[in-house]
Design an enzyme around this catalytic site. Structure first.
Site, PDB file in Angstrom:
ATOM      1  N   ASP A   1      -3.411   4.321  -2.061  1.00 13.80           N
ATOM      2  CA  ASP A   1      -4.417   4.750  -1.078  1.00 13.80           C
ATOM      3  C   ASP A   1      -4.503   6.273  -1.060  1.00 13.80           C
ATOM      4  O   ASP A   1      -4.003   6.923  -0.146  1.00 13.80           O
ATOM      5  CB  ASP A   1      -4.015   4.185   0.299  1.00 13.80           C
ATOM      6  CG  ASP A   1      -5.062   4.429   1.372  1.00 13.80           C
ATOM      7  OD1 ASP A   1      -6.224   4.712   1.026  1.00 13.80           O
ATOM      8  OD2 ASP A   1      -4.708   4.336   2.566  1.00 13.80           O
TER       9      ASP A   1
ATOM     10  N   THR B   1     -10.905   4.317  10.376  1.00 14.56           N
ATOM     11  CA  THR B   1     -10.747   3.522  11.607  1.00 14.56           C
ATOM     12  C   THR B   1     -10.250   4.359  12.793  1.00 14.56           C
ATOM     13  O   THR B   1     -10.216   3.880  13.913  1.00 14.56           O
ATOM     14  CB  THR B   1      -9.784   2.333  11.363  1.00 14.56           C
ATOM     15  OG1 THR B   1      -8.670   2.787  10.584  1.00 14.56           O
ATOM     16  CG2 THR B   1     -10.469   1.209  10.634  1.00 14.56           C
TER      17      THR B   1
ATOM     18  N   ASP C   1     -13.717  14.509  -4.249  1.00 12.12           N
ATOM     19  CA  ASP C   1     -13.769  15.728  -5.053  1.00 12.12           C
ATOM     20  C   ASP C   1     -15.038  15.677  -5.910  1.00 12.12           C
ATOM     21  O   ASP C   1     -15.869  14.780  -5.738  1.00 12.12           O
ATOM     22  CB  ASP C   1     -12.487  15.829  -5.918  1.00 12.12           C
ATOM     23  CG  ASP C   1     -12.053  17.279  -6.119  1.00 12.12           C
ATOM     24  OD1 ASP C   1     -12.900  18.094  -6.534  1.00 12.12           O
ATOM     25  OD2 ASP C   1     -10.877  17.600  -5.871  1.00 12.12           O
TER      26      ASP C   1
ATOM     27  N   LYS D   1       0.835  -1.203   0.000  1.00 18.34           N
ATOM     28  CA  LYS D   1       0.000   0.000   0.000  1.00 18.34           C
ATOM     29  C   LYS D   1       0.869   1.253   0.000  1.00 18.34           C
ATOM     30  O   LYS D   1       1.685   1.471   0.893  1.00 18.34           O
ATOM     31  CB  LYS D   1      -0.909   0.021   1.235  1.00 18.34           C
ATOM     32  CG  LYS D   1      -1.874   1.209   1.223  1.00 18.34           C
ATOM     33  CD  LYS D   1      -2.815   1.168   2.391  1.00 18.34           C
ATOM     34  CE  LYS D   1      -2.370   1.995   3.559  1.00 18.34           C
ATOM     35  NZ  LYS D   1      -2.402   3.454   3.361  1.00 18.34           N
TER      36      LYS D   1
ATOM     37  N   LYS E   1      -7.486   8.032  -1.363  1.00 18.92           N
ATOM     38  CA  LYS E   1      -8.761   8.462  -0.759  1.00 18.92           C
ATOM     39  C   LYS E   1      -9.318   9.714  -1.438  1.00 18.92           C
ATOM     40  O   LYS E   1      -9.504  10.757  -0.808  1.00 18.92           O
ATOM     41  CB  LYS E   1      -8.600   8.712   0.736  1.00 18.92           C
ATOM     42  CG  LYS E   1      -8.175   7.485   1.527  1.00 18.92           C
ATOM     43  CD  LYS E   1      -8.283   7.742   3.015  1.00 18.92           C
ATOM     44  CE  LYS E   1      -7.754   6.597   3.824  1.00 18.92           C
ATOM     45  NZ  LYS E   1      -6.283   6.469   3.791  1.00 18.92           N
TER      46      LYS E   1
ATOM     47  N   ARG F   1       2.295   0.239  11.000  1.00 19.53           N
ATOM     48  CA  ARG F   1       3.225   0.345  12.128  1.00 19.53           C
ATOM     49  C   ARG F   1       3.507  -0.957  12.869  1.00 19.53           C
ATOM     50  O   ARG F   1       4.661  -1.199  13.240  1.00 19.53           O
ATOM     51  CB  ARG F   1       2.739   1.455  13.084  1.00 19.53           C
ATOM     52  CG  ARG F   1       2.948   2.843  12.483  1.00 19.53           C
ATOM     53  CD  ARG F   1       2.136   3.917  13.178  1.00 19.53           C
ATOM     54  NE  ARG F   1       0.709   3.787  12.868  1.00 19.53           N
ATOM     55  CZ  ARG F   1      -0.221   4.628  13.292  1.00 19.53           C
ATOM     56  NH1 ARG F   1       0.113   5.657  14.050  1.00 19.53           N
ATOM     57  NH2 ARG F   1      -1.484   4.457  12.951  1.00 19.53           N
TER      58      ARG F   1
HETATM   59  O1  C5P Z   1       0.148   1.980  10.890  1.00 23.16           O
HETATM   60  P1  C5P Z   1      -1.244   1.476  10.734  1.00 23.16           P
HETATM   61  O2  C5P Z   1      -1.336  -0.044  10.699  1.00 23.16           O
HETATM   62  O3  C5P Z   1      -2.231   2.099  11.680  1.00 23.16           O
HETATM   63  O4  C5P Z   1      -1.613   1.959   9.259  1.00 23.16           O
HETATM   64  C1  C5P Z   1      -2.886   1.872   8.693  1.00 23.16           C
HETATM   65  C2  C5P Z   1      -2.840   2.378   7.291  1.00 23.16           C
HETATM   66  O5  C5P Z   1      -4.133   2.254   6.734  1.00 23.16           O
HETATM   67  C3  C5P Z   1      -2.418   3.839   7.139  1.00 23.16           C
HETATM   68  O6  C5P Z   1      -1.643   3.934   5.959  1.00 23.16           O
HETATM   69  C4  C5P Z   1      -3.729   4.580   6.981  1.00 23.16           C
HETATM   70  O7  C5P Z   1      -3.593   5.706   6.147  1.00 23.16           O
HETATM   71  C5  C5P Z   1      -4.594   3.532   6.299  1.00 23.16           C
HETATM   72  N1  C5P Z   1      -6.043   3.652   6.526  1.00 23.16           N
HETATM   73  C6  C5P Z   1      -6.615   3.617   7.782  1.00 23.16           C
HETATM   74  N2  C5P Z   1      -7.967   3.737   7.938  1.00 23.16           N
HETATM   75  C7  C5P Z   1      -8.766   3.864   6.879  1.00 23.16           C
HETATM   76  C8  C5P Z   1      -8.208   3.872   5.586  1.00 23.16           C
HETATM   77  C9  C5P Z   1      -6.831   3.756   5.454  1.00 23.16           C
HETATM   78  O8  C5P Z   1      -5.886   3.473   8.770  1.00 23.16           O
HETATM   79  N3  C5P Z   1     -10.064   3.904   7.026  1.00 23.16           N
END
Ligand code: C5P
Length: 224
Positions: A59, A116, A64, A30, A61, A204
Site C-alpha cells: 500500500d 477514508t 507522481d 497489507k 499510494k 487497529r
Molecule cells: O487501523 P485501520 O484499520 O484504520 O487501518 C486502515 C489501513 O488502511 C491503514 O493502513 C491505512 O493506511 C489504510 N488506508 C486507509 N484509507 C485509505 C487507504 C488506505 O485507511 N483510503
C-alpha cells in the site's frame, strides 16, 4: 470478499508475531508505508516464510509523474507482490502508464479515490466537490486508466460498483463498539459485505485487540 490485515505496528517483530498467530487464516497481508520504509523488501520474504499462500498488498499510494509511477510499478512487480495502490488523482496518464506496465503481470492495481479519513468538510477545500460525487468521478477515471479496482469507503462502494466494473477495497472498518480513531467514513465488516466490497482492510481493530485471533475469526465469519 477477502480480509486484508494492515501490518502497521511499531516494530517488525510485533508484526511478524501477529502474523504467526494468524498464519492459518485465509487473509491478505497489507504492508504500508510504516513497515515498508522501516523493514524493506526483506520483510516481504519474512511474510512469505510464515505462510507462502499469504498474498501481499503493498500500500504505497503512488502519486507522481507518469514515468516515475510506471518505473516504481516495475520495481513492485520485481518484488513479487500481488497488489499495489496508486492515487487516482495523479491522473489518467499516470494510471495508464502504471496499468500498461502491470498488464503482463499478476499485479493488481487499485486507485485511491477519497481517503477514508476525509469527511466532506475536509475534502471540499482540496477537491471542491463532495466525496460521493468525486469518488465516483475518480472511479470512472480509474476504469478508463485500466486499473483493476479502487480504494473507497463502504459508503461509496455500492454506487461505484454499479457504475463501473471495478473491484472495490474498503478501509475504515470498525465494529460498532470500537473507536473510529482517525477514520471518518466507517462501516462494519457486515456493512462492507452488504455494500458488495471485494476487499476490506482492517488494522487497529485486529492488532490492538486483546485477542487478535478471536477478532479475525469474528470478521471472517461476518464476511463469509
Ligand atoms: O487501523 P485501520 O484499520 O484504520 O487501518 C486502515 C489501513 O488502511 C491503514 O493502513 C491505512 O493506511 C489504510 N488506508 C486507509 N484509507 C485509505 C487507504 C488506505 O485507511 N483510503
Amino acid at each position: 470478499m477477502q480480509l486484508c490485515l494492515a501490518l502497521d505496528m511499531s516494530s517488525r517483530e510485533e508484526n511478524l508475531a501477529l502474523l504467526k498467530e494468524l498464519r492459518d487464516f485465509d487473509i491478505w497481508v497489507k504492508v504500508g508505508l510504516r513497515s515498508f520504509i522501516r523493514d524493506g523488501k526483506e520483510f516481504l520474504n519474512e511474510i512469505k516464510a510464515i505462510n507462502p499462500n499469504f498474498k501481499i498488498f503493498l500500500d504505497l499510494k503512488l502519486y507522481d509523474i507518469p514515468n516515475t509511477m510506471a518505473t516504481a510499478t516495475q520495481e513492485c512487480i520485481a518484488l513479487g507482490v500481488d497488489m499495489l495502490t496508486i492515487h487516482a488523482s495523479s491522473g489518467i496518464e499516470g494510471m495508464r502508464a502504471v496499468s500498461e506496465v502491470a498488464k503482463n503481470s499478476s499485479l493488481l492495481i487499485f486507485a485511491v479515490t477519497a481517503l477514508t479519513s476525509f469527511e466532506d468538510c475536509t475534502f471540499a477545500p482540496i477537491y471542491n466537490a463532495t466525496i460521493a460525487s468525486h469518488a465516483k468521478t475518480l472511479a470512472l477515471l480509474a476504469q478508463e486508466g485500466g486499473c483493476n479496482g479502487v480504494v473507497c469507503s463502504v459508503l461509496e462502494s455500492k454506487e461505484i460498483k454499479s457504475s463501473t466494473s471495478l473491484l472495490t477495497l474498503t478501509p475504515g472498518i470498525r465494529f460498532e463498539e470500537t473507536p473510529t480513531q482517525d477514520q471518518k467514513r466507517v462501516a462494519t465488516p457486515k456493512g462492507a459485505k452488504e455494500a458488495g466490497a471485494d476487499f476490506i482492510v482492517v488494522g487497529r481493530p485486529i492488532y490492538q485487540a486483546q485477542n487478535p485471533k478471536i477478532i479475525t475469526e469474528k470478521i471472517l465469519e461476518e464476511i463469509k
